[in-house]
Design a protein around this motif. Structure first.
Motif, mmCIF file in Angstrom:
data_model
loop_
_atom_site.group_PDB
_atom_site.id
_atom_site.type_symbol
_atom_site.label_atom_id
_atom_site.label_comp_id
_atom_site.label_asym_id
_atom_site.label_seq_id
_atom_site.Cartn_x
_atom_site.Cartn_y
_atom_site.Cartn_z
ATOM 1 N N ASN A 95 0.817 -1.215 0.000
ATOM 2 C CA ASN A 95 0.000 0.000 0.000
ATOM 3 C C ASN A 95 0.852 1.267 0.000
ATOM 4 O O ASN A 95 0.627 2.185 0.788
ATOM 5 C CB ASN A 95 -0.938 -0.003 1.215
ATOM 6 C CG ASN A 95 -2.103 0.960 1.042
ATOM 7 O OD1 ASN A 95 -2.549 1.199 -0.076
ATOM 8 N ND2 ASN A 95 -2.590 1.513 2.145
ATOM 9 N N LEU A 96 1.826 1.333 -0.906
ATOM 10 C CA LEU A 96 2.666 2.523 -1.019
ATOM 11 C C LEU A 96 1.867 3.641 -1.686
ATOM 12 O O LEU A 96 1.393 3.500 -2.814
ATOM 13 C CB LEU A 96 3.926 2.206 -1.829
ATOM 14 C CG LEU A 96 4.906 3.351 -2.084
ATOM 15 C CD1 LEU A 96 5.321 4.023 -0.788
ATOM 16 C CD2 LEU A 96 6.134 2.844 -2.834
ATOM 17 N N LEU A 97 1.720 4.759 -0.970
ATOM 18 C CA LEU A 97 0.940 5.904 -1.424
ATOM 19 C C LEU A 97 1.811 7.149 -1.433
ATOM 20 O O LEU A 97 2.823 7.219 -0.732
ATOM 21 C CB LEU A 97 -0.264 6.135 -0.499
ATOM 22 C CG LEU A 97 -1.189 4.946 -0.246
ATOM 23 C CD1 LEU A 97 -2.195 5.295 0.847
ATOM 24 C CD2 LEU A 97 -1.905 4.532 -1.528
ATOM 25 N N PHE A 98 1.379 8.162 -2.200
ATOM 26 C CA PHE A 98 2.122 9.416 -2.264
ATOM 27 C C PHE A 98 1.237 10.582 -1.846
ATOM 28 O O PHE A 98 0.024 10.591 -2.071
ATOM 29 C CB PHE A 98 2.655 9.659 -3.677
ATOM 30 C CG PHE A 98 3.733 8.697 -4.086
ATOM 31 C CD1 PHE A 98 5.040 8.878 -3.666
ATOM 32 C CD2 PHE A 98 3.431 7.595 -4.877
ATOM 33 C CE1 PHE A 98 6.035 7.991 -4.036
ATOM 34 C CE2 PHE A 98 4.418 6.704 -5.259
ATOM 35 C CZ PHE A 98 5.726 6.897 -4.829
ATOM 36 N N SER A 99 1.882 11.581 -1.235
ATOM 37 C CA SER A 99 1.194 12.788 -0.808
ATOM 38 C C SER A 99 2.202 13.931 -0.800
ATOM 39 O O SER A 99 3.400 13.719 -1.022
ATOM 40 C CB SER A 99 0.581 12.594 0.585
ATOM 41 O OG SER A 99 -0.113 13.757 1.003
ATOM 42 N N THR A 100 1.717 15.132 -0.511
ATOM 43 C CA THR A 100 2.608 16.287 -0.379
ATOM 44 C C THR A 100 2.693 16.775 1.058
ATOM 45 O O THR A 100 3.260 17.835 1.320
ATOM 46 C CB THR A 100 2.135 17.444 -1.273
ATOM 47 O OG1 THR A 100 0.774 17.763 -0.946
ATOM 48 C CG2 THR A 100 2.230 17.069 -2.742
ATOM 49 N N ALA A 112 -2.479 10.699 -7.119
ATOM 50 C CA ALA A 112 -1.950 9.910 -8.232
ATOM 51 C C ALA A 112 -1.129 10.775 -9.173
ATOM 52 O O ALA A 112 -0.431 10.260 -10.046
ATOM 53 C CB ALA A 112 -3.092 9.242 -8.993
ATOM 54 N N LEU A 113 -1.218 12.092 -9.010
ATOM 55 C CA LEU A 113 -0.458 13.066 -9.787
ATOM 56 C C LEU A 113 -0.265 14.285 -8.901
ATOM 57 O O LEU A 113 -1.220 14.770 -8.290
ATOM 58 C CB LEU A 113 -1.211 13.444 -11.066
ATOM 59 C CG LEU A 113 -0.624 14.573 -11.912
ATOM 60 C CD1 LEU A 113 0.734 14.181 -12.478
ATOM 61 C CD2 LEU A 113 -1.589 14.951 -13.043
ATOM 62 N N ILE A 114 0.974 14.783 -8.817
ATOM 63 C CA ILE A 114 1.281 15.912 -7.941
ATOM 64 C C ILE A 114 1.513 17.155 -8.789
ATOM 65 O O ILE A 114 2.292 17.118 -9.747
ATOM 66 C CB ILE A 114 2.520 15.606 -7.077
ATOM 67 C CG1 ILE A 114 2.202 14.452 -6.112
ATOM 68 C CG2 ILE A 114 2.969 16.833 -6.296
ATOM 69 C CD1 ILE A 114 3.378 14.021 -5.260
ATOM 70 N N ALA A 146 6.101 4.856 -8.173
ATOM 71 C CA ALA A 146 6.534 6.126 -8.759
ATOM 72 C C ALA A 146 5.333 7.027 -8.981
ATOM 73 O O ALA A 146 4.195 6.561 -9.134
ATOM 74 C CB ALA A 146 7.262 5.874 -10.081
ATOM 75 N N ILE A 147 5.600 8.345 -9.011
ATOM 76 C CA ILE A 147 4.547 9.328 -9.245
ATOM 77 C C ILE A 147 5.129 10.499 -10.030
ATOM 78 O O ILE A 147 6.292 10.874 -9.851
ATOM 79 C CB ILE A 147 3.930 9.811 -7.911
ATOM 80 C CG1 ILE A 147 2.676 10.651 -8.172
ATOM 81 C CG2 ILE A 147 4.948 10.583 -7.073
ATOM 82 C CD1 ILE A 147 1.854 10.905 -6.921
ATOM 83 N N HIS A 148 4.313 11.071 -10.918
ATOM 84 C CA HIS A 148 4.726 12.236 -11.693
ATOM 85 C C HIS A 148 4.432 13.517 -10.917
ATOM 86 O O HIS A 148 3.395 13.641 -10.255
ATOM 87 C CB HIS A 148 3.973 12.294 -13.022
ATOM 88 C CG HIS A 148 4.445 11.294 -14.030
ATOM 89 N ND1 HIS A 148 5.616 11.447 -14.737
ATOM 90 C CD2 HIS A 148 3.892 10.126 -14.456
ATOM 91 C CE1 HIS A 148 5.776 10.421 -15.554
ATOM 92 N NE2 HIS A 148 4.746 9.604 -15.409
ATOM 93 N N VAL A 149 5.356 14.480 -11.008
ATOM 94 C CA VAL A 149 5.135 15.847 -10.548
ATOM 95 C C VAL A 149 5.102 16.728 -11.789
ATOM 96 O O VAL A 149 6.109 16.868 -12.485
ATOM 97 C CB VAL A 149 6.242 16.307 -9.582
ATOM 98 C CG1 VAL A 149 6.082 17.794 -9.262
ATOM 99 C CG2 VAL A 149 6.221 15.482 -8.302
ATOM 100 N N ILE A 165 -4.543 7.066 -13.500
ATOM 101 C CA ILE A 165 -3.104 7.282 -13.595
ATOM 102 C C ILE A 165 -2.834 8.612 -14.286
ATOM 103 O O ILE A 165 -3.718 9.190 -14.926
ATOM 104 C CB ILE A 165 -2.413 6.139 -14.376
ATOM 105 C CG1 ILE A 165 -2.972 6.054 -15.797
ATOM 106 C CG2 ILE A 165 -2.577 4.812 -13.640
ATOM 107 C CD1 ILE A 165 -2.286 5.020 -16.673
ATOM 108 N N ALA A 166 -1.604 9.099 -14.162
ATOM 109 C CA ALA A 166 -1.204 10.311 -14.876
ATOM 110 C C ALA A 166 -0.950 9.973 -16.338
ATOM 111 O O ALA A 166 -0.393 8.920 -16.661
ATOM 112 C CB ALA A 166 0.056 10.897 -14.251
#
Length: 511
Positions: A314-319, A332-334, A416-419, A472-473
């Protein structure tokens, strides 16, 4: 063929140490009388600011067994009565590898330090890899002095990117004398339970053996302790000290007459001295120190760990991170120019004392300044954790940010995530027109090092005749899909996905 493992090896650049020093006295008598000056205060006498005086406050800590050096590291005297701040691993004796902790002092910067004192451990924080030891007596017996030159503590919270720093320590490379290195602050790394400035990243070339040594600001104040292992040969060990590994003088013995070898490669990070102030205060007061960064109990003797039972998910991304260690929002996109990008994950089967790495890649290139190398796990067996890469002054650049997690040197998970402001979120429908159930889907950005975590999750499957949406981005992706028997249904590379679309899986292929 793309592998479900880490494909890119981290190549270490061998850097050249910059050293300087001075030695010798000027014996010429003055031809005129010296101009009287005010007598220095005790604080001025005890708190050196010149490099030569600072060198007398940076000690070599020697772990001795039967009188022979097993290893050594560096430390900084922080009080006139001989309290020394260093790394916990420099003085760690949980294996019982040494019987005496000796302290060597530099008197002339072009000469090797002289072993003069015995010290005892008075405070340790394994979560931070910091420790305080106390000089107690002379090597031959007798009381130690209580008027040591020491270094004032600075304000590590006041540091900014680009600020100059200077490093002193005993690297064990190119001789046994103390080494001086210039550099600057290149960034900061956040760590759960510690805060945004868990690490000060530096571009200074700091070799193993300097671990536990001195990092000062322009005012000659201690602001950090060289601690973390960077990339390089031996980086997986987690140690950055100097140990006798071979009989360099060919006398048939491994002892302090041999030249030690550096263990742990190069250091690229400092523990801020602000994290050590409570430990130093407890040592000065003669009180027991309890780490505020770890509530559990460390194993008495570290050992080899089996990482096969570890499960990261459950790897998630945030700011951002909330007060209870949760993501401020899951993205899902920063958008462009974030102050930070944070990765969150769940874990099971971890053991305190394990070695773990959190490697950040930007557009396929390892960011050493943002990464955490060979850290000691203190989060217990089960829970959730996070790490962040941040630039709160200028904001982070656009690109593909990939977080690779390693446990005991082995890949344990990545994503991975796009900025970017120039990309948009799209819906990718996985349409199953085959005769078998789809149980695994990976939609990985084409620039990522690894496939990452599976995108359906542990409870979702796509039966024949059904579909499942992924958000997804927009971009180019590599796609991998399995049936419930782990048989490959789809493995396609370089798929352009820039608008809402469906991806149909059939018994004869995909469309």
């Amino acid at each position: 063929m793309r592998m479900l493992g880490l494909l890119a090896a981290v190549l270490a650049a061998m850097l050249t140490l910059t050293a300087c020093g001075s030695g010798g006295d000027d014996d010429d008598e003055p031809t005129t009388a010296a101009t009287p000056t005010a007598s220095p205060t005790p604080e001025e006498t005890q708190s050196p600011v010149s490099v030569s005086d600072l060198a007398r406050s940076v000690v070599q800590i020697q772990a001795l067994s039967g009188g022979d050096a097993v290893w050594w590291g560096s430390g900084t005297i922080v009080s006139a009565d001989g309290l020394i701040l260093t790394n916990a691993h420099v003085i760690d004796n949980r294996f019982g590898e040494y019987d005496t902790l000796a302290i060597a002092i530099t008197h002339e910067t072009d000469e090797a330090p002289e072993t003069e004192y015995i010290a005892e451990i008075v405070a340790v924080d394994f979560a931070l890899d910091l420790a305080v030891v106390q000089i107690t007596e002379l090597i031959g017996g007798g009381s130690a002095p209580r008027d040591f030159p020491f270094v004032r503590l600075g304000d590590s919270d006041a540091l900014e990117i680009g600020d100059d720093i200077r490093i002193l320590g005993y690297p064990g490379i190119g001789g046994e004398t103390i080494t001086f290195t210039n550099g600057s602050v290149s960034g900061f790394t956040a760590e759960r339970s510690v805060g945004n400035r868990a690490w000060i990243k530096t571009d200074a070339t700091i070799a193993g053996g300097n671990s536990g040594g001195l990092a000062i600001n322009d005012d000659g104040e201690l602001i950090g302790v060289p601690t973390i292992v960077g990339s390089g040969a031996g980086a997986e060990t987690g140690y950055v000290d100097c140990r006798v590994l071979e009989d360099t003088n060919n006398d048939g013995f491994l002892d302090d007459r041999d030249t030690c070898g550096t263990v742990g490669g190069f250091i690229n990070g400092l523990r801020p001295v602000g994290l050590a102030t409570d430990m130093i205060a407890a040592a000065e007061a003669g009180e027991a120190y309890v780490s505020p960064y770890y509530e559990g109990e460390f194993v008495d003797v570290p050992g080899d760990f089996d990482a096969s039972a570890v499960d990261l998910s459950n790897l998630l991304f945030s700011t951002g991170v909330t007060a209870d260690d949760e993501p401020t929002e899951v993205l899902a996109l920063i958008p462009s120019n974030p102050a930070r990008v944070c990765g969150f994950w769940d874990y099971e089967g971890m053991q305190d004392g394990m070695t773990w790495d959190a490697l950040w890649y930007l557009d396929g290139e390892l960011s050493e300044d943002a990464s955490v190398f060979a850290d000691t796990w203190v989060g217990g067996a089960t829970g959730n954790w996070w790490v962040c890469v941040l630039d709160e002054e200028f904001g982070l650049p656009d690109g593909l940010y990939e977080l690779v997690l390693q446990i005991e040197g082995d890949l344990a998970g990545s994503d991975a995530i796009h900025v970017s402001d120039e990309r948009q979120l799209i819906e990718l429908d996985i349409v199953n027109e085959s005769s078998v159930e789809i149980c695994g889907v990976w939609a990985s950005p084409a620039g990522a090092q690894n496939w990452g975590f599976e995108d359906l999750g542990p409870t979702v499957t796509v039966p024949p005749g059904d579909f499942w949406p992924l958000f997804i981005a927009a971009g180019t992706y590599d796609l991998l899909m399995y049936d419930c028997g782990s048989n490959t249904l789809v493995e396609e590379y370089g798929v352009d996905l820039f608008d809402d679309t469906g991806y149909t899986v059939t018994d004869t292929g995909f469309q």
